[in-house]
Design an enzyme around this catalytic site. Structure first.
Site, mmCIF file in Angstrom:
data_model
loop_
_atom_site.group_PDB
_atom_site.id
_atom_site.type_symbol
_atom_site.label_atom_id
_atom_site.label_comp_id
_atom_site.label_asym_id
_atom_site.label_seq_id
_atom_site.Cartn_x
_atom_site.Cartn_y
_atom_site.Cartn_z
ATOM 1 N N HIS A 197 -0.172 -5.039 2.525
ATOM 2 C CA HIS A 197 -0.834 -5.149 1.210
ATOM 3 C C HIS A 197 -1.751 -6.384 1.210
ATOM 4 O O HIS A 197 -1.544 -7.350 0.463
ATOM 5 C CB HIS A 197 0.266 -5.289 0.152
ATOM 6 C CG HIS A 197 -0.151 -5.002 -1.247
ATOM 7 N ND1 HIS A 197 -1.201 -5.641 -1.857
ATOM 8 C CD2 HIS A 197 0.360 -4.157 -2.173
ATOM 9 C CE1 HIS A 197 -1.312 -5.190 -3.107
ATOM 10 N NE2 HIS A 197 -0.373 -4.286 -3.306
ATOM 11 N N GLU A 301 -5.616 -2.197 1.967
ATOM 12 C CA GLU A 301 -4.285 -2.114 2.555
ATOM 13 C C GLU A 301 -4.189 -0.988 3.589
ATOM 14 O O GLU A 301 -4.331 0.182 3.237
ATOM 15 C CB GLU A 301 -3.260 -1.867 1.440
ATOM 16 C CG GLU A 301 -3.407 -2.834 0.281
ATOM 17 C CD GLU A 301 -2.595 -2.416 -0.942
ATOM 18 O OE1 GLU A 301 -1.509 -1.849 -0.780
ATOM 19 O OE2 GLU A 301 -3.070 -2.655 -2.062
#
Ligand code: TA6
Length: 343
Positions: A197, A301
């Site tokens: 992330h 991500e």
């Protein structure tokens, strides 16, 4: 290597002898002396962090809490990742920024807590890591490991072994390699979703352009995950975005015009790519992000979301991302096809 390996991971002894407050700046380890700099120190609130340094000046920091990279600096000392100045470095709260690991669940694609639990568990330094895929003398790397606790097994009843290698290359490139193995002794397979992330630091979100995702299908998290097809040109940002791009290419470019910097994301084993910026209202509502946090970040991500990864006992999955920067503008078509390098 992408995908799943049936072979058991070969075990070797720890190649970077790291211990708290120990700096290894030069080690004899091969045909010639090679530079290596790995240090374990106390970070914010006394949490252990590993500092990697390269001979040319770049550096990276990884907290054992979350196995989370929280700093990546180039050889001029410029911070390349966004970490909120309101981030709370206090377990069990996740750290807002850097590179949280979403495992065994991305977002709320399942019954576990959002983004799974790996990001708010204490990881350990792996004393038995897999061998490096390259013996490059400039290698600066740390191997971490996460295994489920008894409590974790109650919510995710699978004996996984998650090995994370963070490598800082000579040119300052940052490589993350995740190896997840099914160590179940009961013959049970398990499945998971996953994401790196990554929060990139940008001058101003309005100046950012993302290339490599145009014309792809995506699931729009703001529209009940309905499926759409991206139209037209590179992505630019003028409002909240929260999308999962499906089957994306192995390379994505994030251009920051104001800073005259382009981030390159190269991924392997991770077919999807999530793009997130909460914009002003949601940013304000997040105590650990703050009113203007959204202006200086973009999350891109590398992920496996749409199709969960299935692992049978003994199988191992590998997912890699490599981050680097190039100056000024960059166009995907100008680059050679990319292959993941050694880590
Ligand atoms: O990856 C995008 C996302 O799932 C968004 O929906 C957004 O909520 C973001 O992650 C941050 O989630 P967090 O749990 O870290 O606040």
């Amino acid at each position: 290597m992408q995908g799943i390996e049936k072979k058991k991971t070969k075990e070797t002894i720890l190649r970077q002898p790291v211990s708290p407050e120990t700096t290894t700046s030069k080690q004899k380890g091969g045909p010639s002396d090679h530079f290596q700099n790995v240090q374990v120190v106390k970070g914010i609130n006394g949490l252990d962090k590993v500092v990697l340094r390269q001979i040319r000046g770049s550096s990276a920091e990884v907290y054992l809490y979350g196995g989370q990279v929280t700093s990546w600096k180039n050889d001029r000392g410029e911070q390349l990742l966004f970490v909120s100045n309101k981030a709370i470095f206090k377990p069990p709260k996740e750290i807002r920024g850097g590179i949280p690991i979403c495992f065994p669940q991305f977002s709320d694609f399942g019954s576990l807590e959002k983004h799974g639990f790996a990001r708010n568990r204490m990881w350990s330094i792996d004393t038995n890591p897999p061998p490096p895929t390259t013996n490059s003398p400039s290698r600066a790397a740390i191997d971490l490991i996460l295994k489920p606790s008894k409590e974790d097994l109650k919510i995710f009843p699978h004996s996984f072994e998650f090995r994370l290698r963070v490598t800082l290359g000579l040119e300052g490139e940052l490589m993350l390699t995740s190896r997840i193995r099914n160590a179940n002794s009961d013959q049970k397979p398990f499945k998971f979703t996953f994401a790196y992330h990554t929060y990139f630091s940008v001058s101003d979100i309005s100046e950012v352009r993302v290339e490599g995702l145009e014309t792809l299908d995506y699931l729009d998290n703001m529209k009940k995950r309905e499926r759409f097809t991206e139209q037209g040109d590179a992505l630019t940002f003028e409002s909240e975005v929260d999308k999962v791009y499906l089957s994306s290419p192995t390379e994505i470019a994030v251009m920051d015009h104001e800073r005259k910097r382009t981030f390159l994301i190269r991924k392997n084993g991770l077919p999807d790519a999530v793009v997130w910026n909460p914009w002003d209202k949601k940013s304000k509502a997040m105590a650990d992000l703050g009113d203007n946090g959204y202006k200086h970040m973009i999350c891109i991500e590398a992920a496996a979301v749409e199709k969960p990864i299935f692992l049978k006992p003994g199988e191992e999955w590998i997912g890699r991302q490599e981050l680097s920067t190039v100056p000024a503008s960059y166009y995907c078509s100008e680059l050679d096809p990319w292959r993941v390098g050694g880590s």
